[in-house]
Design a protein around this motif. Structure first.
Motif, mmCIF file in Angstrom:
data_model
loop_
_atom_site.group_PDB
_atom_site.id
_atom_site.type_symbol
_atom_site.label_atom_id
_atom_site.label_comp_id
_atom_site.label_asym_id
_atom_site.label_seq_id
_atom_site.Cartn_x
_atom_site.Cartn_y
_atom_site.Cartn_z
ATOM 1 N N SER A 123 26.626 -18.615 -24.277
ATOM 2 C CA SER A 123 26.427 -17.337 -24.977
ATOM 3 C C SER A 123 27.329 -16.248 -24.397
ATOM 4 O O SER A 123 27.884 -15.428 -25.137
ATOM 5 C CB SER A 123 24.966 -16.904 -24.924
ATOM 6 N N ALA A 124 27.498 -16.241 -23.089
ATOM 7 C CA ALA A 124 28.387 -15.263 -22.452
ATOM 8 C C ALA A 124 29.842 -15.541 -22.833
ATOM 9 O O ALA A 124 30.628 -14.606 -23.028
ATOM 10 C CB ALA A 124 28.219 -15.296 -20.942
ATOM 11 N N GLN A 125 30.189 -16.812 -22.948
ATOM 12 C CA GLN A 125 31.550 -17.171 -23.347
ATOM 13 C C GLN A 125 31.834 -16.706 -24.774
ATOM 14 O O GLN A 125 32.897 -16.136 -25.037
ATOM 15 C CB GLN A 125 31.759 -18.681 -23.238
ATOM 16 N N PHE A 126 30.883 -16.933 -25.689
ATOM 17 C CA PHE A 126 31.074 -16.484 -27.073
ATOM 18 C C PHE A 126 31.229 -14.972 -27.130
ATOM 19 O O PHE A 126 32.039 -14.451 -27.896
ATOM 20 C CB PHE A 126 29.907 -16.919 -27.964
ATOM 21 N N GLN A 127 30.460 -14.258 -26.327
ATOM 22 C CA GLN A 127 30.557 -12.802 -26.302
ATOM 23 C C GLN A 127 31.940 -12.363 -25.814
ATOM 24 O O GLN A 127 32.543 -11.457 -26.389
ATOM 25 C CB GLN A 127 29.458 -12.208 -25.411
ATOM 26 N N GLN A 128 32.449 -13.013 -24.764
ATOM 27 C CA GLN A 128 33.786 -12.684 -24.253
ATOM 28 C C GLN A 128 34.856 -12.938 -25.309
ATOM 29 O O GLN A 128 35.760 -12.122 -25.487
ATOM 30 C CB GLN A 128 34.124 -13.526 -23.023
ATOM 31 N N ILE A 129 34.763 -14.073 -25.980
ATOM 32 C CA ILE A 129 35.729 -14.409 -27.028
ATOM 33 C C ILE A 129 35.697 -13.348 -28.126
ATOM 34 O O ILE A 129 36.736 -12.832 -28.534
ATOM 35 C CB ILE A 129 35.429 -15.809 -27.608
ATOM 36 N N ALA A 130 34.507 -13.005 -28.586
ATOM 37 C CA ALA A 130 34.359 -12.025 -29.658
ATOM 38 C C ALA A 130 34.895 -10.659 -29.249
ATOM 39 O O ALA A 130 35.547 -9.975 -30.051
ATOM 40 C CB ALA A 130 32.886 -11.923 -30.069
ATOM 41 N N GLU A 131 34.664 -10.263 -28.013
ATOM 42 C CA GLU A 131 35.134 -8.952 -27.553
ATOM 43 C C GLU A 131 36.655 -8.897 -27.475
ATOM 44 O O GLU A 131 37.261 -7.909 -27.900
ATOM 45 C CB GLU A 131 34.490 -8.600 -26.218
ATOM 46 N N ILE A 132 37.274 -9.933 -26.944
ATOM 47 C CA ILE A 132 38.743 -9.935 -26.865
ATOM 48 C C ILE A 132 39.345 -9.946 -28.265
ATOM 49 O O ILE A 132 40.313 -9.245 -28.538
ATOM 50 C CB ILE A 132 39.262 -11.111 -26.010
ATOM 51 N N ILE A 133 38.754 -10.736 -29.159
ATOM 52 C CA ILE A 133 39.272 -10.777 -30.528
ATOM 53 C C ILE A 133 39.131 -9.415 -31.199
ATOM 54 O O ILE A 133 40.087 -8.892 -31.771
ATOM 55 C CB ILE A 133 38.569 -11.893 -31.341
ATOM 56 N N ALA A 134 37.954 -8.811 -31.123
ATOM 57 C CA ALA A 134 37.715 -7.533 -31.802
ATOM 58 C C ALA A 134 38.484 -6.377 -31.172
ATOM 59 O O ALA A 134 39.164 -5.620 -31.875
ATOM 60 C CB ALA A 134 36.219 -7.222 -31.802
ATOM 61 N N VAL A 135 38.376 -6.241 -29.874
ATOM 62 C CA VAL A 135 38.939 -5.068 -29.192
ATOM 63 C C VAL A 135 40.434 -5.201 -28.931
ATOM 64 O O VAL A 135 41.220 -4.321 -29.278
ATOM 65 C CB VAL A 135 38.184 -4.808 -27.865
ATOM 66 N N ASP A 136 40.825 -6.317 -28.321
ATOM 67 C CA ASP A 136 42.206 -6.438 -27.846
ATOM 68 C C ASP A 136 43.177 -6.984 -28.900
ATOM 69 O O ASP A 136 44.272 -6.449 -29.062
ATOM 70 C CB ASP A 136 42.246 -7.333 -26.607
ATOM 71 N N ILE A 137 42.781 -8.032 -29.594
ATOM 72 C CA ILE A 137 43.709 -8.653 -30.540
ATOM 73 C C ILE A 137 43.771 -7.877 -31.852
ATOM 74 O O ILE A 137 44.849 -7.581 -32.355
ATOM 75 C CB ILE A 137 43.332 -10.131 -30.782
ATOM 76 N N PHE A 138 42.603 -7.515 -32.403
ATOM 77 C CA PHE A 138 42.570 -6.842 -33.694
ATOM 78 C C PHE A 138 42.352 -5.335 -33.576
ATOM 79 O O PHE A 138 42.076 -4.662 -34.572
ATOM 80 C CB PHE A 138 41.535 -7.496 -34.614
ATOM 81 N N ASP A 139 42.477 -4.808 -32.379
ATOM 82 C CA ASP A 139 42.520 -3.361 -32.134
ATOM 83 C C ASP A 139 41.378 -2.593 -32.798
ATOM 84 O O ASP A 139 41.587 -1.600 -33.498
ATOM 85 C CB ASP A 139 43.874 -2.800 -32.584
ATOM 86 N N ASN A 140 40.135 -3.073 -32.578
ATOM 87 C CA ASN A 140 38.918 -2.391 -33.040
ATOM 88 C C ASN A 140 38.820 -2.198 -34.549
ATOM 89 O O ASN A 140 38.186 -1.248 -35.010
ATOM 90 C CB ASN A 140 38.766 -1.039 -32.332
ATOM 91 N N GLN A 141 39.407 -3.108 -35.337
ATOM 92 C CA GLN A 141 39.240 -3.043 -36.793
ATOM 93 C C GLN A 141 37.811 -3.435 -37.186
ATOM 94 O O GLN A 141 37.364 -3.140 -38.298
ATOM 95 C CB GLN A 141 40.222 -3.979 -37.497
ATOM 96 N N PHE A 142 37.118 -4.086 -36.272
ATOM 97 C CA PHE A 142 35.735 -4.525 -36.445
ATOM 98 C C PHE A 142 35.154 -4.681 -35.046
ATOM 99 O O PHE A 142 35.875 -4.539 -34.060
ATOM 100 C CB PHE A 142 35.649 -5.834 -37.242
ATOM 101 N N THR A 143 33.880 -4.962 -34.950
ATOM 102 C CA THR A 143 33.222 -5.079 -33.645
ATOM 103 C C THR A 143 33.060 -6.541 -33.243
ATOM 104 O O THR A 143 33.173 -7.451 -34.070
ATOM 105 C CB THR A 143 31.835 -4.435 -33.664
#
Length: 103
Positions: free
Chosen positions: A48-68
């Motif tokens: 669950s912590a791994q999925f959260q990390q993946i989702a955060e990097i995708i949302a914040v860093d890769i897609f520049d906060n276009q979604f959460t």
């Protein structure tokens, strides 16, 4: 040619799938994603912590906060988890690897 990374997320409020594109991906981001992939491979954290990390990097860093990060987790079907890993691999490796036909 620029490597375009896309993600499709289902929006429960509109009942539609929305497509997002990533912008410029710099080497610092590549390093961060490579570190995350190494951590995931080591398997030191709960899934669950791994999925959260993946989702955060995708949302914040890769897609520049276009979604959460929550929208990543809620808008991706469970059988499409591999698509999230493909996004991380694209950041590190560049273009999507071409699938070679099976003979």
């Amino acid at each position: 040619m620029t490597n375009v990374i896309k993600i499709e997320l289902f929006n429960q409020e509109t009942d539609k799938t929305e497509v997002y594109k990533a912008g410029f991906l710099n080497i610092k981001l590549t390093m961060k994603v490579a570190d995350l992939l190494a951590e995931l491979e080591a398997g030191l954290e709960k899934p669950s912590a791994q999925f959260q990390q993946i989702a955060e990097i995708i949302a914040v860093d890769i897609f520049d906060n276009q979604f959460t990060a929550d929208q990543v987790l809620e808008g991706t079907q469970s059988h499409n988890i591999s698509s999230l890993m493909e996004i991380l691999q694209q950041v590190v490796e560049g273009k999507k690897k071409m699938q070679t036909p099976v003979e």
